[in-house]
Design an enzyme around this catalytic site. Structure first.
Site, PDB file in Angstrom:
ATOM      1  N   SER A 151     -38.767  24.705  36.193  1.00  0.00           N
ATOM      2  CA  SER A 151     -37.481  25.760  36.632  1.00  0.00           C
ATOM      3  C   SER A 151     -36.969  26.536  35.308  1.00  0.00           C
ATOM      4  CB  SER A 151     -36.688  25.515  37.930  1.00  0.00           C
ATOM      5  OG  SER A 151     -36.119  27.010  38.407  1.00  0.00           O
ATOM      6  N   GLY A 195     -32.190  23.459  37.930  1.00  0.00           N
ATOM      7  CA  GLY A 195     -30.596  23.849  38.389  1.00  0.00           C
ATOM      8  C   GLY A 195     -30.680  24.800  37.734  1.00  0.00           C
ATOM      9  N   GLY A 196     -31.405  26.057  37.677  1.00  0.00           N
ATOM     10  CA  GLY A 196     -30.571  27.476  37.573  1.00  0.00           C
ATOM     11  C   GLY A 196     -29.356  27.320  36.492  1.00  0.00           C
TER      12      GLY A 196
END
Length: 512
Positions: free
Chosen positions: A207, A124-125
């Site tokens: 991610s 989720g960055g």
């Protein structure tokens, strides 16, 4: 109800019943109870640290104190504050700074079972995401599934000179990574109470979760906390710089502290004491996505990770790592050719002309795809490539590298030119349904069976291979040892080798 009844019948057929599950146990903080979920015991909300609120905002996590009586963990914990509607993709969970929880799903029937443990760190960055959810396919294979929550955005990663003065180590930032490390320490110390083996822990993430896994592999604070790591579309091998500038550097703490002071000024506050009185929604409303990120602080992240791996200073464990063929499509957008050229020159300076040759554009319609490929290679592919090369040279841990290139309808954002966009591999490993699972082809369903089996095998043994699976050899640079996942499985050379060479040279120049 029918599903639960069938699960209970299956357990009885296997010679056990739901009462044999570890539905009640004792951890360091006290007694805790879970609930039965699909033939396993599920503990949804286990606090591993004190709520980071009030004076604990922007401080390293504090271990959870003991509680009295039996702690009931039958509900999911809060999502950390984040700039999205918590009802979108978060099971309707409210947002709160009181968010440092983890979940445990265990199929154990005894605390002496010593089962392998899979720990998921969500992506989720470093700005969004939630730990909520289970993974039945792994649990049914005798694996304990753990998912952890950590602080995000400004609350998780803001640096500031005043915060450094408060710290015993003279540090600020990386609170979200410190949360992850405390959660891993809690798992190490307590997972045996759920039938797990603390010596058989595998950490995994996609991610930002994959970047976290990479950071944890390089952090001395994690020594002995896991024996294997899985990083999907994430690594942290950029050189140290004063600005991230298109994912070309990881900031130093000093540089990031200037951003923290600018954030304080934007909010019109005089000091950290006043900043701690600001409600989290105001912080969110004034924060740009990806504004706050992990930093090189000399403690959690001790140095440029490329240099650490060159010297063999990392947690040398077996690793699965890889990236997708069209990762960058989620992070690119159309623009005129001249705007594209200006953007590339601002990021890559004197190296821009070489980059234009590698990613040519003949008109505005080509720009989005060129940007996507630059982002894929500079933000995902090269870091994975560097990690694999360095560890295979300096370590003993086995490296298994993949390249996922399956264009499937079951993905969040399907690339208009084919290929696999960001997160496209996750349905094939974890069975996620992004709206097209019913339209997966027979080939894709077979790929899903094999990919999930690779991950399960790796968690159990440190090796993805087993009889009747396509053999996944250990990665070696410049040899056809990358598992290409496209309409099946085959070993091949590193894709996009010319661009990997470019980024290797570019980042080496930045490192100097």
């Amino acid at each position: 109800m029918i599903k639960k009844a069938l699960a209970a019948i299956l357990l009885l057929w296997l010679g056990m019943d739901t009462q044999a599950l570890v539905l009640h146990t004792r951890v360091e903080q006290g007694e805790i109870s879970g609930t039965e979920h699909d033939g396993a015991a599920l503990y949804k909300r286990i606090p591993y640290a004190e709520p980071p609120v009030g004076n604990l905002r922007w401080k390293a996590p504090v271990a959870k104190k003991s509680w009295e009586g039996v702690y009931n963990s039958d509900e999911w914990g809060n999502r950390p504050p984040q700039p999205v509607d918590p009802n979108q993709g978060g099971a309707g969970l409210p947002m709160s700074e009181d968010c440092l929880y983890l979940s445990v799903t265990t199929p154990a029937v005894s605390t002496d079972d010593k089962l392998p443990v899979f720990v998921m760190i969500h992506g989720g960055g470093f700005s969004t995401g939630s730990y909520s959810g289970t993974q039945e396919s792994f649990v049914k294979e005798g694996i304990i599934y753990v998912s952890i929550e950590y602080r995000l955005g400004a609350l998780g990663f803001m640096c500031h000179p005043e915060l450094a003065k408060e710290s015993e180590q003279g540090l600020s930032g990386n609170y979200g990574i410190l949360d992850q490390i405390m959660a891993l320490q809690w798992i190490h110390d307590n997972i045996s109470a759920f039938g797990g083996d603390p010596a058989k822990v595998t950490i995994a993430g996609e991610s930002a979760g994959g970047i976290s896994v990479s950071i944890l592999c390089g952090s001395p604070l994690c020594k002995g906390l896991f024996r294997g790591a899985i990083s999907e579309s994430g690594s942290s091998f950029w050189p140290v710089g004063d600005a991230r500038n298109g994912n070309t550097a990881l900031c130093s703490m000093t540089a990031a502290a200037a951003d923290g002071e600018a954030f304080q000024k934007k909010l019109g506050k005089k000091n950290i004491r006043q900043m701690r009185s600001v409600d989290f929604q105001t912080l969110l409303d004034n924060t740009e996505m990806d504004c706050f990120w992990p930093v090189v602080d000399g403690y959690v992240i001790t140095d440029d990770q490329y240099k650490l791996y060159e010297k063999g200073e990392y947690n040398d464990v077996n690793v699965i790592m890889g990236f997708n063929s069209d990762e960058g499509s989620l992070f690119s957008w159309p623009m005129p050719v001249e705007a594209y050229r200006e953007r590339i020159r601002n990021i890559y300076g004197d190296w821009a002309d070489r980059l234009f040759e590698l990613y040519p554009v003949n008109g505005d319609e080509d720009v989005r795809y060129a940007l996507a490929d630059v982002f894929r290679d500079g933000s995902f592919a090269w870091g994975t490539y560097a990690w694999g090369n360095l560890q295979s040279r300096t370590g003993n841990g086995k490296v298994y590298m993949y390249y996922f290139d399956q264009d499937s309808e079951n993905t969040i954002l399907r690339s208009p030119r084919g290929g696999a966009s960001h997160v496209a591999e996750m349905p094939f490993i974890y069975g996620y349904d992004f709206g097209g699972r019913s339209r997966m082809t027979p080939t894709e369903r077979h790929m899903e069976q094999i990919m999930s089996r690779y991950w399960i095998n790796f968690t159990k043994t440190g090796n993805p291979n087993a009889d009747f699976l396509p053999y996944w050899t250990e990665y070696e640079q410049d040899k056809p040892t990358v598992m290409i996942m496209r309409d099946g499985f085959s070993l091949g050379p590193m894709p996009n080798q010319a661009t990997m060479n470019f980024f290797e040279e570019f980042f080496k120049s930045r490192r100097r």
